[in-house]
Design a protein around this motif. Structure first.
Motif, PDB file in Angstrom:
ATOM      1  N   ASN A  64       0.792   1.811 -13.704  1.00 49.06           N
ATOM      2  CA  ASN A  64       2.145   2.110 -13.240  1.00 49.06           C
ATOM      3  C   ASN A  64       2.104   3.258 -12.240  1.00 49.06           C
ATOM      4  O   ASN A  64       1.656   4.363 -12.557  1.00 49.06           O
ATOM      5  N   GLY A  75       7.371   3.188 -16.673  1.00 43.17           N
ATOM      6  CA  GLY A  75       6.201   3.303 -17.541  1.00 43.17           C
ATOM      7  C   GLY A  75       6.589   3.524 -18.994  1.00 43.17           C
ATOM      8  O   GLY A  75       5.958   2.973 -19.915  1.00 43.17           O
ATOM      9  N   GLN A  87      -0.784   5.689 -15.985  1.00 45.13           N
ATOM     10  CA  GLN A  87       0.037   6.196 -14.900  1.00 45.13           C
ATOM     11  C   GLN A  87      -0.852   6.720 -13.770  1.00 45.13           C
ATOM     12  O   GLN A  87      -1.822   7.417 -14.017  1.00 45.13           O
TER      13      GLN A  87
END
Length: 367
Positions: A64, A75, A87
């Motif tokens: 993400n 996320g 992330q």
């Protein structure tokens, strides 16, 4: 007190069931896709959450991209659905470097989903859509794009890039209503969704929309669709099509070029230094050291110009010059740049407002 007659908003006629499918097809043309488009009867943040909930499940791995609070929220929703989320975050208020996403992918044996915002209205960043799409294809991952702000300001080319899901809203570059949004979903994405736990009946279930609208011939939408929002969306698309989507996009790009040229002529480098990494929706300008952002914004407001503050971790560090939708035009851009410059001058920052005005004018005179 507004001179607008608020009673005009009351008792709108019912939006006919036979107009929903043509409306969806018009959105498909904006996105250059043959994929299905479904409507979410709410602001686009709900559509984004619906996408996350509809594609997440335990065992799935998502990369993400986070370039604003919106990406961070996506996320969180993926994680809540059980997906393992990695992330990849950009520097504050900046676009992502595709190399950082590539490096994350190299560390992961499995990647099922790659998600990113295309253009950020909260900080003016433009993420590299084509490069991210290529990375998703390289791992056969579902590519999910938040195109809420970018549609109408930048080309999307859904099919060409191999996007699987794109969420759009009409309230930004299309200058339409905020209360209804659209989701384009590829055949591959529908298969992915069908293999996920079904949360229906729910406003967060894309599969529910597929069963109750697409598979029933795209007639009456389920629930109680808000007629005022759909009439407004149709009117916004009428205006966009009359102008031509290519011209709408070009108008936003010109506004961004003029805004950035104006800032540089003031003697201020835009917050996002590289032109190709900057969104055409808003131009972010730094708040110089020793300048109070709230005072800067208040001074501009007294000149009739609304400078938006930075959002999230960049609050107080930048202001946004809005040239989105109907504001993507000469007089709005000129007002933004000169008000920002004048507000800086009042706080004893050395700027050249005359040069800035000439730079904006030059960009528009050159077309």
């Amino acid at each position: 007190m507004s001179s607008f007659d608020l009673r005009l908003l009351l008792d709108p006629p019912r939006y006919p069931a036979n107009r929903y499918a043509p409306l969806a097809d018009r959105i498909k043309r904006l996105l250059a896709t043959h994929a299905n488009v479904v409507f979410v009867q709410a602001e686009a943040i709900l559509a984004l959450e619906a996408v996350a909930i509809s594609i997440a499940r335990p065992g799935r791995v998502a990369v993400n991209v986070v370039t604003s609070p919106y990406g961070a929220w996506f996320g969180t929703w993926l994680s809540r659905g059980g997906a393992g989320v990695h992330q990849v975050s950009a520097a504050p208020g900046q676009p992502i470097d595709a190399a950082a996403v590539s490096a994350c992918l190299e560390r992961l044996p499995q990647v099922d989903i790659i998600a990113a915002v295309h253009a950020e209205s909260s900080n003016g960043a433009l993420n590299p859509l084509a490069e991210l799409a290529a990375l998703a294809r390289s791992r056969d991952a579902l590519f999910v794009v938040d195109a809420v702000a970018s549609v109408g300001g930048h080309p999307i080319d859904f099919d060409q890039h191999g996007i699987d899901i794109a969420v759009i809203g009409a309230q930004k570059a299309l200058a339409g209503p905020a209360g209804v949004s659209g989701v384009a979903v590829s055949a591959r994405a529908w298969a992915h969704i069908a293999a996920s736990p079904d949360v229906a009946p729910s406003s967060l279930s894309l599969m529910d929309l597929k069963r109750n609208w697409l598979e029933r011939g795209r007639l009456a939408l389920p629930g109680m669709p808000p007629p005022l929002e759909f009439w407004a969306l149709e009117a916004a698309l009428d205006r966009v099509e009359a102008e031509g989507i290519e011209h709408v996009i070009a108008r936003h790009r010109q506004a961004a070029r003029a805004s950035r040229a104006g800032l540089r002529a003031l003697g201020i480098e835009p917050w996002i230094a590289r032109d190709e990494a900057a969104s055409a929706l808003v131009t972010s300008a730094p708040v110089p050291t020793g300048v109070d952002a709230h005072t800067l914004i208040a001074d501009a407001a007294r000149m009739g110009v609304e400078l938006a503050p930075g959002y999230g971790e960049i609050e107080g560090r930048l202001v946004r010059l809005d040239h989105t939708g109907t504001r993507a035009k000469f007089d709005a851009v000129l007002a933004n740049v000169t008000a920002y410059g004048t507000a800086l001058e009042r706080q004893r920052v050395d700027v050249d407002i005359g040069a800035a005005a000439r730079a904006v004018n030059d960009v528009y005179a050159a077309r």
